[in-house]
Design an enzyme around this catalytic site. Structure first.
Site, short mmCIF file in Angstrom:
data_model
loop_
_atom_site.label_atom_id
_atom_site.label_comp_id
_atom_site.label_asym_id
_atom_site.label_seq_id
_atom_site.Cartn_x
_atom_site.Cartn_y
_atom_site.Cartn_z
N ASP A 220 0.67 3.70 1.65
CA ASP A 220 0.81 4.62 3.27
C ASP A 220 1.76 4.27 3.72
OD1 ASP A 220 0.25 4.37 5.80
OD2 ASP A 220 -1.46 4.12 5.52
N CYS B 159 -5.98 -0.08 7.05
CA CYS B 159 -5.88 0.27 5.45
C CYS B 159 -7.23 1.75 5.42
CB CYS B 159 -5.86 -0.23 4.69
SG CYS B 159 -5.48 0.31 3.03
N CYS C 219 0.69 -1.04 -0.25
CA CYS C 219 -0.16 -0.37 -0.05
C CYS C 219 1.27 1.60 -0.07
CB CYS C 219 -0.76 0.19 0.83
SG CYS C 219 -1.84 1.16 1.09
N ARG D 299 2.95 4.99 6.48
CA ARG D 299 3.32 3.78 7.71
C ARG D 299 4.32 2.59 7.04
NH1 ARG D 299 -2.36 4.34 10.16
NH2 ARG D 299 -2.99 3.81 8.42
N HIS E 74 -2.33 -4.19 4.87
CA HIS E 74 -2.13 -3.39 6.48
C HIS E 74 -3.20 -3.46 6.64
CE1 HIS E 74 -2.80 0.86 6.31
NE2 HIS E 74 -2.50 0.46 4.96
#
Length: 225
Positions: A43, A100, A41, A45, A97
């Protein structure tokens, strides 16, 4: 943090790497030979190298919102083809994850704008497994949809001509489906590992029917709320 600060941090990082290993950047510039291809992803993080504790050059990475590999998406498929046929990776990992935002938006039917078109692929996963998700307590559905999305992308990868041609040619290539916990920084196996098409189907159906131990109520996922 300004761009000047970022550039200063880059120079400091480059100096530290060179001091620790004077030949590092020279070796890195000469070749790219990773054994792993990470599809994850976007993302911020969920950075692949840091999570795997690997140095630059050791993992080839493709990232998009909700770690999708839709059939017909030239972006993700081109990265997959390059990884398998050019870089000769030995492991393809699709990594979702918990927490999400794309998964949560699809589950809730939220409208986010242009990205809604992309998240339609997650909606398809939601609809395909609607009965399974509806049978779960509401606070577990997002976590399970994250896992189911990984399973679907795992099968999308295993169904590609890219991967099947490699397997038919005897290439030692494994495909894996994993999920990452923002709450503790750990990767979890979902039982999704295959080195040929038959094993991919068995792994997929076992994962869908059997669920995952990481979906048990004693896990607290505050990232979703």
């Amino acid at each position: 943090m300004s761009l000047d600060c970022l550039l200063a941090r880059n120079r400091a990082w480059s100096a530290r790497m060179s001091n620790a290993d004077p030949g590092f950047f020279k070796r890195l510039a000469q070749q790219q030979a990773p054994r792993y291809f990470w599809i994850g992803c976007s993302d911020s993080r969920v950075p692949s190298n840091q999570i795997l504790d690997l140095a630059p050059g050791e993992v080839f990475t493709h990232r998009n919102v909700a770690n999708l590999v839709p059939r017909g998406d030239l972006n993700s498929l081109s990265a997959l083809q390059f990884a398998v046929e050019v870089l000769k990776v030995r492991h393809v990992m699709v990594v979702g994850h918990y927490g999400c935002s794309g998964i949560r938006a699809s589950l809730d039917g939220a409208r986010l704008g242009l990205v809604d078109n992309w998240l339609g692929y997650v909606q398809e996963v939601h609809i395909r497994h609607q009965e399974l998700l509806a049978a779960l307590p509401p606070d577990e559905r997002a976590h399970r949809l994250c896992e189911l999305n990984v399973a679907e992308q795992f099968m999308n990868i295993c169904r590609t001509a890219i991967v099947n041609d490699a397997w038919n040619q005897g290439v030692q290539l494994s495909v894996h489906g994993l999920i990452y916990g923002l709450h503790n920084g750990s990767l979890h196996e979902l039982g999704l590992t295959a080195s040929d098409f038959d094993s991919s189907e068995r792994a997929y159906y076992a994962s869908i029917l059997g669920g995952s131990p990481t979906c048990q109520p004693h896990f607290k996922y505050e990232d979703d709320h």
